[in-house]
Design an enzyme around this catalytic site. Structure first.
Site, short mmCIF file in Angstrom:
data_model
loop_
_atom_site.label_atom_id
_atom_site.label_comp_id
_atom_site.label_asym_id
_atom_site.label_seq_id
_atom_site.Cartn_x
_atom_site.Cartn_y
_atom_site.Cartn_z
N SER A 39 10.04 0.60 -9.31
CA SER A 39 11.26 0.08 -8.68
C SER A 39 11.92 -0.90 -9.64
O SER A 39 11.24 -1.55 -10.45
CB SER A 39 10.90 -0.67 -7.39
OG SER A 39 12.04 -1.36 -6.91
N TYR B 160 5.82 -7.19 -3.20
CA TYR B 160 6.38 -5.87 -3.53
C TYR B 160 6.66 -5.75 -5.03
O TYR B 160 6.25 -4.78 -5.68
CB TYR B 160 7.66 -5.65 -2.72
CG TYR B 160 8.31 -4.31 -2.95
CD1 TYR B 160 7.77 -3.15 -2.39
CD2 TYR B 160 9.46 -4.19 -3.73
CE1 TYR B 160 8.36 -1.91 -2.60
CE2 TYR B 160 10.05 -2.95 -3.94
CZ TYR B 160 9.50 -1.82 -3.38
OH TYR B 160 10.09 -0.60 -3.59
N1 LIG Z 1 14.78 2.94 -1.19
C1 LIG Z 1 14.94 2.16 -2.25
O1 LIG Z 1 15.97 1.49 -2.43
C2 LIG Z 1 13.86 2.12 -3.31
C3 LIG Z 1 14.17 1.52 -4.55
C4 LIG Z 1 13.17 1.49 -5.52
C5 LIG Z 1 11.92 2.03 -5.27
N2 LIG Z 1 11.65 2.59 -4.05
C6 LIG Z 1 10.34 3.18 -3.85
O2 LIG Z 1 10.51 4.56 -3.54
C7 LIG Z 1 9.48 4.99 -2.64
C8 LIG Z 1 10.09 5.58 -1.39
O3 LIG Z 1 11.04 4.69 -0.84
P1 LIG Z 1 11.73 5.00 0.57
O4 LIG Z 1 12.95 4.14 0.67
O5 LIG Z 1 11.83 6.45 0.76
O6 LIG Z 1 10.59 4.37 1.53
P2 LIG Z 1 10.06 4.74 2.99
O7 LIG Z 1 9.36 3.54 3.47
O8 LIG Z 1 11.20 5.29 3.79
O9 LIG Z 1 9.05 5.94 2.74
C9 LIG Z 1 7.73 5.71 2.36
C10 LIG Z 1 6.87 6.88 2.82
O10 LIG Z 1 5.53 6.58 2.46
C11 LIG Z 1 4.67 6.83 3.56
N3 LIG Z 1 3.51 5.93 3.50
C12 LIG Z 1 3.45 4.60 3.70
N4 LIG Z 1 2.20 4.15 3.59
C13 LIG Z 1 1.43 5.23 3.30
C14 LIG Z 1 0.03 5.43 3.07
N5 LIG Z 1 -0.83 4.39 3.16
N6 LIG Z 1 -0.42 6.66 2.78
C15 LIG Z 1 0.45 7.71 2.71
N7 LIG Z 1 1.77 7.61 2.95
C16 LIG Z 1 2.25 6.38 3.23
C17 LIG Z 1 5.53 6.53 4.79
O11 LIG Z 1 5.01 7.15 5.96
C18 LIG Z 1 6.89 7.09 4.34
O12 LIG Z 1 6.98 8.46 4.64
C19 LIG Z 1 8.60 3.77 -2.41
O13 LIG Z 1 7.56 3.77 -3.36
C20 LIG Z 1 9.54 2.60 -2.69
O14 LIG Z 1 8.84 1.45 -3.05
C21 LIG Z 1 12.60 2.63 -3.08
#
Ligand SMILES: NC(=O)c1ccc[n+]([C@@H]2O[C@H](COP(=O)([O-])OP(=O)(O)OC[C@H]3O[C@@H](n4cnc5c(N)ncnc54)[C@H](O)[C@@H]3O)[C@@H](O)[C@H]2O)c1
Length: 253
Positions: free
Chosen positions: A136, A157
């Site tokens: 991220s 985070y």
């Molecule tokens: N959305 C953003 O702006 C953004 C920016 C940078 C990085 N990210 C990263 O991208 C990834 C996805 O982001 P998102 O916005 O889709 O998040 P989200 O929270 O919507 O999705 C995360 C998914 O991971 C699953 N999950 C959580 N804990 C788990 C576990 N212990 N075992 C298996 N599955 C598990 C959840 O059920 C969910 O389906 C994450 O790693 C997040 O840190 C997101």
């Protein structure tokens, strides 16, 4: 189609960015395993794209080993692992307790390491593979937390994502000899339910207008091409890299 026949495990693919990865990988001809702790959502995505669903808590050693075994039993190999699962939706940015720091580490960092450990022997025995860690932009930006009394913020985070970047470098260095590549994608602010619910609108506007060269938030689909490329043979000499896909928020190099 750029990933024909490749077997790809995508963790956290039940929603958000992981779901977008799963949909795109399926259209590129990959055999996709949607792996999520949320069985209801994961199963819906998998059904929709003709993929396999496996329930996994990435923080569980037993689950990660069982998942890798199940995928090899079914497909005979593992070519790609995307460590996308993380505690992001509903994350409590005000909770700086030691217990919560450990909880975030358990999923966001140790979960990725456990998944790597579980797939490693299968990738090695299959002649190689591509691991993509979901980092991220938060790994790079300096968060400003108010300090009250003696309480020190945990930066939970951001620190897990910085640790993932470090793991990407170290692991790439040691598994390259087996034909396994390890890279990371560092997305900028991406419009998923988690962001809509967790990032206040005025903060999002500040980031977009003052921290990004391209003044808009990402859609999950803006990230999928980079993942396809890293998973594909076009990137066969790319390893150990953290690639920001963030409209010019972080500029490495
Ligand atoms: N959305 C953003 O702006 C953004 C920016 C940078 C990085 N990210 C990263 O991208 C990834 C996805 O982001 P998102 O916005 O889709 O998040 P989200 O929270 O919507 O999705 C995360 C998914 O991971 C699953 N999950 C959580 N804990 C788990 C576990 N212990 N075992 C298996 N599955 C598990 C959840 O059920 C969910 O389906 C994450 O790693 C997040 O840190 C997101």
């Amino acid at each position: 189609m750029r990933l024909t026949g490749k077997v790809a495990i995508i963790t956290g693919a039940g929603q958000g960015i992981g779901e977008a990865y799963a949909r795109r990988f399926a259209t590129e001809g990959a055999r996709v395993v949607v792996a999520d702790v949320n069985a209801e959502k994961g199963a819906i995505v998998a059904r929709d794209i003709g993929a396999v669903f496996e329930r996994v808590d990435v923080a569980s050693e037993e689950d990660t080993r069982r998942l890798a075994r199940a995928v090899v039993d079914r497909f005979g190999r593992i070519d790609v692992l995307i460590n996308n699962a993380a505690i992001f939706f509903g994350i409590d940015n005000q909770n700086h307790s030691y217990a919560y720091l450990r909880k975030i580490f358990d999923v966001n960092y140790f979960g990725a390491w456990l998944m790597c450990r579980a797939v490693f022997p299968h990738m090695r025995d299959g002649g190689g593979g591509s691991v993509i860690n979901q980092s991220s932009g938060a790994a790079y930006v300096h968060p400003e937390y108010p300090i009250e009394g003696d309480d020190l913020p945990s930066f939970h985070y951001s620190v897990t994502k910085a640790a993932l970047n470090a793991m990407t470098h170290y692991m790439a260095g040691c598994v390259g000899k087996y034909g396994i590549r390890v890279n990371a994608i560092a997305p900028g602010p991406t419009l998923t339910e988690a962001t809509r619910q967790g990032v206040p609108e005025h903060i999002m506007e500040l980031i977009i207008n003052f921290q990004m060269a391209i003044h808009r938030a990402l859609d999950p689909d803006d990230l999928t091409g980079t993942a396809v490329w890293l998973a594909s043979d076009d990137a066969k000499m790319v390893t150990g890299q953290v690639i920001p896909v963030d409209g010019g928020m972080i500029m490495l190099g």
